[in-house]
Write a protein that holds these residues in place. Structure first.
Motif: not given
Length: 108
Positions: A12-40
């Motif tokens: 779910g990480w799509f902005v940050g200093d990693f690959i793949p990334s929509i926008y590569s930057t060392s300033d910030i990371e952004i993710a949308v994360k989905y969890y099922d009930c019971g995920d830990y």
């Protein structure tokens, strides 16, 4: 216009200093994360980064505190937390700065 898909990103990480990334930057990371009930996610901390988690849908428990839709949790460097999904959960996570190898799993 460029079009991408969240499923092509790493956990779910799509902005940050990693690959793949929509926008590569060392300033910030952004993710949308989905969890099922019971995920830990085991307890961890960051030594440098501050992490903001917004609960978009569902309920989750972090450090024995229950969070619901609309709650925003700020973890400062050195704060430790785990994450347990009490239902299906969607979060938006912002971490700054984007620092490689700044996740330290607790030895509990």
């Amino acid at each position: 216009m460029k079009i991408n898909n969240l499923e092509a990103m790493y956990k779910g990480w799509f902005v940050g200093d990693f690959i793949p990334s929509i926008y590569s930057t060392s300033d910030i990371e952004i993710a949308v994360k989905y969890y099922d009930c019971g995920d830990y996610e085991e307890s961890h901390t960051h030594k440098i980064a501050t992490e903001l988690t917004v609960i978009i849908e569902g309920e989750a428990k972090m450090n024995d505190t229950i969070f619901r839709k609309g709650d925003i949790i700020t973890l400062l460097p050195g704060d430790e937390t785990d994450f347990y999904a009490l239902s299906k959960v969607t979060t938006v996570v912002v971490k700054y700065p984007s620092v490689k190898n700044d996740k330290y799993i607790s030895e509990k």
